[in-house]
Design an enzyme around this catalytic site. Structure first.
Site, mmCIF file in Angstrom:
data_model
loop_
_atom_site.group_PDB
_atom_site.id
_atom_site.type_symbol
_atom_site.label_atom_id
_atom_site.label_comp_id
_atom_site.label_asym_id
_atom_site.label_seq_id
_atom_site.Cartn_x
_atom_site.Cartn_y
_atom_site.Cartn_z
ATOM 1 N N CYS A 92 0.847 -1.179 0.000
ATOM 2 C CA CYS A 92 0.000 0.000 0.000
ATOM 3 C C CYS A 92 0.893 1.244 0.000
ATOM 4 O O CYS A 92 2.110 1.148 0.055
ATOM 5 C CB CYS A 92 -0.896 0.014 1.233
ATOM 6 S SG CYS A 92 -1.940 -1.457 1.393
ATOM 7 N N THR A 111 23.725 -0.620 -9.553
ATOM 8 C CA THR A 111 23.293 -2.018 -9.508
ATOM 9 C C THR A 111 21.799 -2.141 -9.247
ATOM 10 O O THR A 111 21.138 -3.046 -9.757
ATOM 11 C CB THR A 111 24.092 -2.808 -8.455
ATOM 12 O OG1 THR A 111 23.764 -4.182 -8.553
ATOM 13 C CG2 THR A 111 23.781 -2.335 -7.046
ATOM 14 N N ARG A 122 20.027 -1.419 -12.588
ATOM 15 C CA ARG A 122 20.224 -2.556 -13.496
ATOM 16 C C ARG A 122 19.260 -3.705 -13.172
ATOM 17 O O ARG A 122 18.666 -4.297 -14.069
ATOM 18 C CB ARG A 122 21.662 -3.085 -13.370
ATOM 19 C CG ARG A 122 22.747 -2.217 -13.970
ATOM 20 C CD ARG A 122 24.104 -2.825 -13.649
ATOM 21 N NE ARG A 122 25.208 -2.099 -14.269
ATOM 22 C CZ ARG A 122 26.483 -2.424 -14.120
ATOM 23 N NH1 ARG A 122 26.799 -3.489 -13.370
ATOM 24 N NH2 ARG A 122 27.434 -1.730 -14.717
ATOM 25 N N ASN A 131 1.144 0.242 5.816
ATOM 26 C CA ASN A 131 1.576 -0.451 4.604
ATOM 27 C C ASN A 131 2.281 -1.710 5.059
ATOM 28 O O ASN A 131 3.324 -1.628 5.708
ATOM 29 C CB ASN A 131 2.536 0.431 3.783
ATOM 30 C CG ASN A 131 3.246 -0.359 2.697
ATOM 31 O OD1 ASN A 131 2.678 -1.256 2.101
ATOM 32 N ND2 ASN A 131 4.503 -0.021 2.457
ATOM 33 N N GLY A 132 1.714 -2.875 4.758
ATOM 34 C CA GLY A 132 2.418 -4.089 5.168
ATOM 35 C C GLY A 132 1.515 -5.282 5.375
ATOM 36 O O GLY A 132 0.329 -5.255 5.046
ATOM 37 N N LEU A 141 -3.719 -1.540 -1.452
ATOM 38 C CA LEU A 141 -3.647 -2.757 -2.253
ATOM 39 C C LEU A 141 -4.232 -3.857 -1.369
ATOM 40 O O LEU A 141 -3.640 -4.228 -0.352
ATOM 41 C CB LEU A 141 -2.209 -3.088 -2.637
ATOM 42 C CG LEU A 141 -2.019 -4.372 -3.461
ATOM 43 C CD1 LEU A 141 -2.658 -4.228 -4.835
ATOM 44 C CD2 LEU A 141 -0.548 -4.727 -3.593
#
Length: 590
Positions: free
Chosen positions: A2, A316, A319, A75-76, A51
């Site tokens: 979320c 990194t 990528r 959120n979690g 979400l």
């Protein structure tokens, strides 16, 4: 995942301010496309973009206790929420959401309840009785979180910095494992495991103890009310996650609701190591496997979107985030809302190829501790934001608190690479799941050489990025890099290219300070570069920079002139290898 945004102690409680908070909260809508909520109490605003994974029908946020005096935006996922509910028999819960327990735990225990939560989380809790508040982030920083300060004295909290960077005078990453208390007026660390001191542990290695701890970590993450799957690159970490999930999936609520066959997902360039290995593991486990192909040009075209969502200029991370970002969009298009992934194993077990050169068990162990403590700036940030960009949630069982405690208590002598004794990278994890009677994986997958995610999707991906950056960043630009970017000065054209894009989206000094810097080889810390004198001339986060270790290593490079970009290295051998037990081998995470 979320998205949360909170503005606390704001002297402006006007309708115009409420509209502004809503506007900023919408910048997080990609994280939670299912529902939006905003709660205002005097000078405090708590907003949420949801979400829906657990209790999709009634778990909208913010959440409240019985009399609505305690308000929470979260959120979690709280994996032990059912156990916690049973421990609170005198409380009445309004929803079936796993996060509903937070307000009630605060009522019962005050600010000291956070360590009782088993899961990944970032939350803001407002106690309207005295207008006090607390903010907390999970132990390792699996969920992203930022804190900012306004000139008007307000404190801002957001899942991503794009929701607060334009309205805060200063902002920074909210540290993992910490709690901010308005009553105490500052931060304190709530997460204090034994390994955090970096003292060298001495517990003997017990394969079955490690196996059971990881199986438990995976099983608890099968909690879902929506379709889910596993990310499967065909390396050790993602393959073990998939194997355990496949073993225990049939008896879950999700299997009864959505079907008993597990879905798996892999991404790569045509002919990449991951696609081949991923399909082989999927066939072995009997999953419904989805392969997603992308081209170098597809990835390059997505770079700006990736940097906007990931909020970093670390080479990194970008990528590896790009293929994950592209794959997440495809996964979400299939109706899947949650995936289980393999981040964290390399940090815990010393899985990166540069660990070959660790001089002793003390330095080996300290390096793993440093890597775990920095995960929120790298792999956790990537896994969280690359998936959340498309409203997809990623769960990471290797970063389970209990599993980390078990794995980090093992005497590091057992984790050290010792070819004479047949111990390769992450040998303790491989051995724990090397079951002849009921095999988890084929032998050559169990002992496949390490490929970092950005390498495993196809070696030409990184080479293509370097070539593209070289077309857009001149040597003259590189000569002036130190003057243009005095903080974390880019040392390669690829790094300079990413930095230009980042600064366009996030021009504030606070933003550039959230990104870590320093030299690295094959994802090492700066300290570990001292382990091999040749590495200082070949600084690149790709695993192929681990000269003398990776089977497709770069050729050794001569030192570059100061301020001049690295030229993409020629590859000695571009053929991916399957490595037997006595060879140096490692994993990919997905």
């Amino acid at each position: 995942m979320c998205g949360i945004l909170a503005v606390l102690g704001c002297p402006d409680d006007s309708q115009a301010k409420r509209v502004r908070v809503l506007e900023l909260s919408r910048r997080l809508k990609h994280r939670g496309p299912d529902w939006s909520g905003l709660y205002q109490h005097g000078d405090c605003f708590l907003s949420h973009q949801r979400l829906a994974i657990i209790d999709p029908t009634s778990g909208d946020q913010p959440l409240f206790n019985e009399d609505k005096a305690i308000v929470v935006t979260v959120n979690g996922e709280i994996y032990n929420h059912e156990k916690l509910r049973k421990s609170l028999p005198n409380h009445k819960f309004r929803t079936g959401s796993d996060c509903d327990v937070i307000a009630h735990l605060y009522e019962e225990y005050g600010e000291e309840f956070v360590d009782m939560l088993d899961g990944m989380f970032s939350f803001v809790l407002l106690d309207t009785r005295d207008n006090s508040f607390i903010v907390a982030r999970d132990a390792i920083g699996i969920t992203s979180l930022y804190i900012g300060w306004g000139l008007d004295g307000s404190i801002w909290i957001a899942s991503e910095m794009k929701a607060l960077n334009d309205d805060c005078e200063h902002f920074e990453c909210f540290p993992p494992g910490h709690l901010y208390s308005s009553k105490a007026g500052g931060m304190r660390r709530w997460y204090n495991p034994p390994w955090f001191s970096e003292a060298i542990p001495s517990t003997p290695y017990e394969p079955l103890v490690l196996r059971r701890a990881f199986e438990s970590a995976v099983i608890k993450r099968l909690m879902t009310d929506v379709p889910f799957g596993v990310l499967l690159s065909g390396g050790l970490d993602s393959s073990l996650v998939a194997s355990i999930t496949a073993r225990y999936f049939a008896g879950t609520k999700a299997a009864k609701q959505w079907g008993a066959q597990l879905h798996s997902f892999c991404v790569g360039l045509e002919g990449s190591p991951d696609l081949k290995a991923g399909k082989e593991v999927a066939d072995y486990l009997g999953t419904i496997h989805h392969e997603f192909h992308f081209t170098v040009q597809d990835g390059i075209d997505a770079i700006e979107d990736v940097i906007y969502h990931i909020e970093t200029y670390d080479v990194t991370t970008i990528r590896a985030s790009t293929p994950m970002f592209l794959m997440s969009r495809k996964i979400k298009s299939l109706g899947v809302k949650m995936v289980i992934s393999g981040e964290g194993s390399d940090e815990i077990f010393g899985g990166y190829l540069y660990f070959h050169k660790a001089p002793n068990e003390e330095e080996f162990h300290r390096e793993t501790c440093h890597k775990i403590k920095a995960l929120h700036q790298y792999d956790c940030l990537r896994a969280n934001k690359a998936t959340s960009a498309w409203g997809l949630e990623a769960r990471v069982p290797f970063l389970d608190k209990e599993f980390i405690n078990v794995a980090m208590s093992i005497d590091p002598e057992w984790k050290m690479i010792n070819r004479d004794q047949g111990r390769i990278e992450k040998w303790v994890l491989r051995k724990a799941f090397d079951d002849e009677e009921h095999p988890y994986l084929p032998k050559h997958i169990l002992y496949r050489q390490k490929e970092q995610f950005s390498d495993g999707v196809g070696y030409s991906w990184i080479d293509g990025l370097k070539a593209h950056a070289a077309e857009h960043v001149s040597d003259r630009m590189m000569l002036n890099a130190r003057n243009i970017y005095p903080h974390n000065t880019p040392s390669t054209k690829e790094a300079y290219y990413y930095r230009m894009i980042f600064e366009r989206f996030f021009p504030q000094n606070s933003a550039r300070m959230t990104v870590p810097g320093g030299p690295s080889v094959a994802c090492s810390t700066a300290k570990a570069i001292e382990w091999d004198a040749t590495w200082s001339n070949n600084l690149d986060p790709s695993g192929r920079a681990a000269l003398g270790v990776h089977t497709s290593a770069y050729e050794q490079q001569l030192p570059n002139a100061i301020g001049v970009a690295n030229v993409p290295a020629k590859i000695i051998n571009d053929i991916p290898r399957m490595v037997e037990v006595t060879a140096p081998g490692l994993t990919i995470r997905s």
